[in-house]
Design an enzyme around this catalytic site. Sequence first.
Site, PDB file in Angstrom:
ATOM      1  N   TYR A  35       0.822  -1.210   0.000  1.00  0.00           N
ATOM      2  CA  TYR A  35       0.000   0.000   0.000  1.00  0.00           C
ATOM      3  C   TYR A  35       0.859   1.264   0.000  1.00  0.00           C
ATOM      4  O   TYR A  35       0.437   2.304  -0.486  1.00  0.00           O
ATOM      5  CB  TYR A  35      -0.888   0.038   1.262  1.00  0.00           C
ATOM      6  CG  TYR A  35      -2.209  -0.678   1.135  1.00  0.00           C
ATOM      7  CD1 TYR A  35      -2.271  -1.988   0.713  1.00  0.00           C
ATOM      8  CD2 TYR A  35      -3.395  -0.032   1.470  1.00  0.00           C
ATOM      9  CE1 TYR A  35      -3.484  -2.650   0.633  1.00  0.00           C
ATOM     10  CE2 TYR A  35      -4.610  -0.679   1.389  1.00  0.00           C
ATOM     11  CZ  TYR A  35      -4.641  -1.992   0.975  1.00  0.00           C
ATOM     12  OH  TYR A  35      -5.843  -2.637   0.901  1.00  0.00           O
TER      13      TYR A  35
ATOM     14  N   LYS B  65       2.843 -15.579   1.708  1.00  0.00           N
ATOM     15  CA  LYS B  65       3.011 -16.260   0.416  1.00  0.00           C
ATOM     16  C   LYS B  65       4.497 -16.545   0.276  1.00  0.00           C
ATOM     17  O   LYS B  65       5.158 -16.104  -0.658  1.00  0.00           O
ATOM     18  CB  LYS B  65       2.463 -15.346  -0.703  1.00  0.00           C
ATOM     19  CG  LYS B  65       2.379 -15.991  -2.071  1.00  0.00           C
ATOM     20  CD  LYS B  65       1.296 -17.028  -2.202  1.00  0.00           C
ATOM     21  CE  LYS B  65       1.407 -17.741  -3.523  1.00  0.00           C
ATOM     22  NZ  LYS B  65       0.486 -18.906  -3.633  1.00  0.00           N
TER      23      LYS B  65
ATOM     24  N   ASP C 119      -3.312 -18.296  -0.165  1.00  0.00           N
ATOM     25  CA  ASP C 119      -4.347 -18.940  -0.993  1.00  0.00           C
ATOM     26  C   ASP C 119      -5.024 -20.053  -0.194  1.00  0.00           C
ATOM     27  O   ASP C 119      -6.249 -20.193  -0.185  1.00  0.00           O
ATOM     28  CB  ASP C 119      -3.773 -19.458  -2.323  1.00  0.00           C
ATOM     29  CG  ASP C 119      -2.477 -20.255  -2.163  1.00  0.00           C
ATOM     30  OD1 ASP C 119      -1.901 -20.280  -1.048  1.00  0.00           O
ATOM     31  OD2 ASP C 119      -2.033 -20.868  -3.154  1.00  0.00           O
TER      32      ASP C 119
ATOM     33  N   ASP D 135      -6.360  -7.060   4.212  1.00  0.00           N
ATOM     34  CA  ASP D 135      -7.505  -6.372   3.612  1.00  0.00           C
ATOM     35  C   ASP D 135      -8.446  -7.400   2.981  1.00  0.00           C
ATOM     36  O   ASP D 135      -9.657  -7.391   3.217  1.00  0.00           O
ATOM     37  CB  ASP D 135      -6.998  -5.389   2.543  1.00  0.00           C
ATOM     38  CG  ASP D 135      -8.121  -4.693   1.812  1.00  0.00           C
ATOM     39  OD1 ASP D 135      -9.070  -4.232   2.483  1.00  0.00           O
ATOM     40  OD2 ASP D 135      -8.070  -4.611   0.562  1.00  0.00           O
TER      41      ASP D 135
ATOM     42  N   ASP E 172     -12.372  -9.039   4.628  1.00  0.00           N
ATOM     43  CA  ASP E 172     -13.683  -9.000   3.962  1.00  0.00           C
ATOM     44  C   ASP E 172     -14.278 -10.405   3.898  1.00  0.00           C
ATOM     45  O   ASP E 172     -15.469 -10.604   4.127  1.00  0.00           O
ATOM     46  CB  ASP E 172     -13.568  -8.455   2.527  1.00  0.00           C
ATOM     47  CG  ASP E 172     -13.767  -6.943   2.443  1.00  0.00           C
ATOM     48  OD1 ASP E 172     -13.401  -6.253   3.416  1.00  0.00           O
ATOM     49  OD2 ASP E 172     -14.272  -6.451   1.413  1.00  0.00           O
TER      50      ASP E 172
HETATM   51  C1  IPM Z   1     -10.285  -1.269   4.314  1.00  0.00           C
HETATM   52  C2  IPM Z   1     -10.547  -0.618   2.988  1.00  0.00           C
HETATM   53  C3  IPM Z   1      -9.381   0.288   2.629  1.00  0.00           C
HETATM   54  C4  IPM Z   1      -8.123  -0.555   2.606  1.00  0.00           C
HETATM   55  C5  IPM Z   1      -9.556   1.067   1.310  1.00  0.00           C
HETATM   56  C6  IPM Z   1     -10.824   1.884   1.296  1.00  0.00           C
HETATM   57  C7  IPM Z   1      -8.365   1.912   0.968  1.00  0.00           C
HETATM   58  O1  IPM Z   1     -10.774  -1.581   2.018  1.00  0.00           O
HETATM   59  O2  IPM Z   1     -10.142  -0.540   5.310  1.00  0.00           O
HETATM   60  O3  IPM Z   1     -10.261  -2.492   4.371  1.00  0.00           O
HETATM   61  O4  IPM Z   1      -7.826  -1.210   1.590  1.00  0.00           O
HETATM   62  O5  IPM Z   1      -7.424  -0.571   3.607  1.00  0.00           O
HETATM   63 MG    MG Z   2     -10.905  -3.558   2.761  1.00  0.00          MG
END
Ligand code: IPM
Ligand code: MG
Length: 354
Positions: free
Chosen positions: A140, A189, A221, A245, A249
Amino acid sequence: MKLAVIKGDGIGPEVVNQAVKVIGVISKKYKCNFQYQEVLMGGAAIDETGVPLPDETIEICKNSDAVLLGAVGGPKWDKISRNLRPEAGLLQIRRQLGVFANLRPAIMFPQLKSASPLKEEILGNNLDLMIVRELTGGIYFGEKNREDIECGKKAWDIMGYSTPEISRIAKVAFEIAQKRNKKITLVDKSNVLENSRLWREVVSEIAKEYPHIDLDYMYVDNAAMQLIRNPNQFDVILTGNMFGDILSDEASMLTGSLGMLASASVGENKIGLYEPIHGSAPDIAGQDKANPIAAIMSVAMMLRYSFDMEEAAKDIENAISKVLDKGYRTVDIMGDGMIEVGTEKMGELISEKI
Ligand code: IPM
Ligand code: MG
């Protein structure tokens, strides 16, 4: 207690309003005083000031005890150059506050079992894992660029981690694991990336200081697959910025909805940054449809980590549980026979229960 509040874009303001409502109830109940200062970041800041993170915002956040954040971004600002996008504001504020450790607990409320896409026999009775994501380094923040080459263009994003960056996040994970089920899975990885090989070296060295904690290693993975196949094998997942990240999710969905997961970002100094892990969801913004629970759970994390108010944090979690018991659901977690409510109503119900 000084709070900077960044409502952000899309559903950000709607969910933060409910979180602020909850803080109001807590401050009455515990007779404590929160001073709010609302500041701009992301698309809202771009519209107002031309930049995603105005200096004033940085200063106010740095002078606060905690920062509460909704979400940033949206299609309106998608064409702006990378450095001036709403997301750039988010990355910069994380960096500015030095919050290198992003704690993302994936906890399933048992009432939402049926909202999870996983089969009951896989989910078991509960799901409680903690993702510890490195937040201010890695791909990032590495050098990024484009160049013209003979046959077109080439772009690159450099992923780099230093040993101090790895060891400080690893220590956070070990400390957390100590208070949980004493198991850490380092997700990487390392069959391909040199970065990951360094992570393994550093983390296995730190593990020697924590002999009672069980450390294992998993390729990312495989981890993505194992989260679906048998999520209860995990206790603490330690990983870098990008893998964290992605996996967070995925983990959120196991608990029923992306709208349920909170996060706390902590680090070098005392200021914590608290935000739901979901995005700005522009498709449902302004429609009173968003689930405010992740934002409200972020308040619970704030009380716990920044203000040492464990009891108040539990009050919030219990209130959410009671509201779910009564069958109230936002649309993302809706199920048969349940009562659908909007963002505002959900915030109100939770506040009442507190
Ligand atoms: C998160 C979000 C952010 C990230 C984005 C919006 C930049 O997806 O906080 O998980 O990737 O960190
Ligand atoms: Mg995110």
